[in-house]
Design a protein around this motif. Structure first.
Motif, mmCIF file in Angstrom:
data_model
loop_
_atom_site.group_PDB
_atom_site.id
_atom_site.type_symbol
_atom_site.label_atom_id
_atom_site.label_comp_id
_atom_site.label_asym_id
_atom_site.label_seq_id
_atom_site.Cartn_x
_atom_site.Cartn_y
_atom_site.Cartn_z
ATOM 1 N N UNK A 20 1.818 -42.565 -15.574
ATOM 2 C CA UNK A 20 1.761 -43.436 -14.413
ATOM 3 C C UNK A 20 2.233 -42.682 -13.181
ATOM 4 N N UNK A 21 1.411 -42.587 -12.138
ATOM 5 C CA UNK A 21 1.896 -42.061 -10.863
ATOM 6 C C UNK A 21 2.292 -43.198 -9.924
ATOM 7 N N UNK A 22 3.207 -42.910 -9.061
ATOM 8 C CA UNK A 22 3.607 -43.837 -8.001
ATOM 9 C C UNK A 22 3.624 -43.044 -6.703
ATOM 10 N N UNK A 23 2.627 -43.293 -5.868
ATOM 11 C CA UNK A 23 2.515 -42.594 -4.603
ATOM 12 C C UNK A 23 3.291 -43.336 -3.521
ATOM 13 N N UNK A 24 4.051 -42.594 -2.747
ATOM 14 C CA UNK A 24 4.896 -43.201 -1.731
ATOM 15 C C UNK A 24 4.482 -42.752 -0.346
ATOM 16 N N UNK A 25 4.610 -43.681 0.591
ATOM 17 C CA UNK A 25 4.527 -43.335 2.000
ATOM 18 C C UNK A 25 5.919 -43.518 2.566
ATOM 19 N N UNK A 26 6.283 -42.684 3.507
ATOM 20 C CA UNK A 26 7.647 -42.701 4.007
ATOM 21 C C UNK A 26 8.483 -41.676 3.270
ATOM 22 N N UNK A 27 9.598 -41.321 3.840
ATOM 23 C CA UNK A 27 10.473 -40.299 3.269
ATOM 24 C C UNK A 27 11.776 -40.925 2.802
ATOM 25 N N UNK A 28 12.278 -40.483 1.655
ATOM 26 C CA UNK A 28 13.534 -41.051 1.157
ATOM 27 C C UNK A 28 14.723 -40.537 1.941
ATOM 28 N N UNK A 29 15.752 -41.373 2.047
ATOM 29 C CA UNK A 29 16.986 -40.865 2.649
ATOM 30 C C UNK A 29 17.842 -40.266 1.548
#
Length: 118
Positions: A20-29
């Motif tokens: 399972x992939x989970x693509x993210x937008x935005x950057x983690x702090x």
């Protein structure tokens, strides 16, 4: 604003595998935890695997030795490799970015269904 999109779910025979992939937008702090959770019908949502902010991994006892969490920072994508699948792994799987104890910093994807049949 963080958005998470899971994919890769499906129906698989017991003993099989899925990733399972989970693509993210935005950057983690810096205090971001990244994890996978699942919810089976009639049951509460439970944690499956996670990275803490130091990249230490934790796993639920029920998946240790079978599942592996990983991430590709360049692609901003979190993964869950699931091997030796069992019918009891059937659930909706969600990825999450969060800071433990924070109500504000908690983002969920829409989920992807995994069904394991005999």
């Amino acid at each position: 604003q963080v958005q998470l999109v899971e994919s890769g779910g499906g129906s698989v025979q017991a003993g099989g595998f899925l990733k399972l992939p989970c693509e993210a937008s935005g950057r983690p702090h810096r205090n971001t935890y990244m994890g996978w959770f699942r919810q089976a019908p009639g049951k509460e949502r439970e944690g499956v695997a996670a990275f803490d902010s130091e990249n230490t991994t934790t796993y639920a006892d029920s998946v240790k030795g079978r599942f592996a969490i990983s991430k590709d920072n360049a692609k901003n994508t979190l993964y869950l490799q699931m091997n030796s699948l069992k019918p009891e792994d059937t659930a909706m799987y969600y990825c999450r970015w969060y800071t433990p104890g924070s109500h504000e910093y908690s983002y969920w994807g829409q989920g992807t269904q995994v069904t394991v049949f005999l």
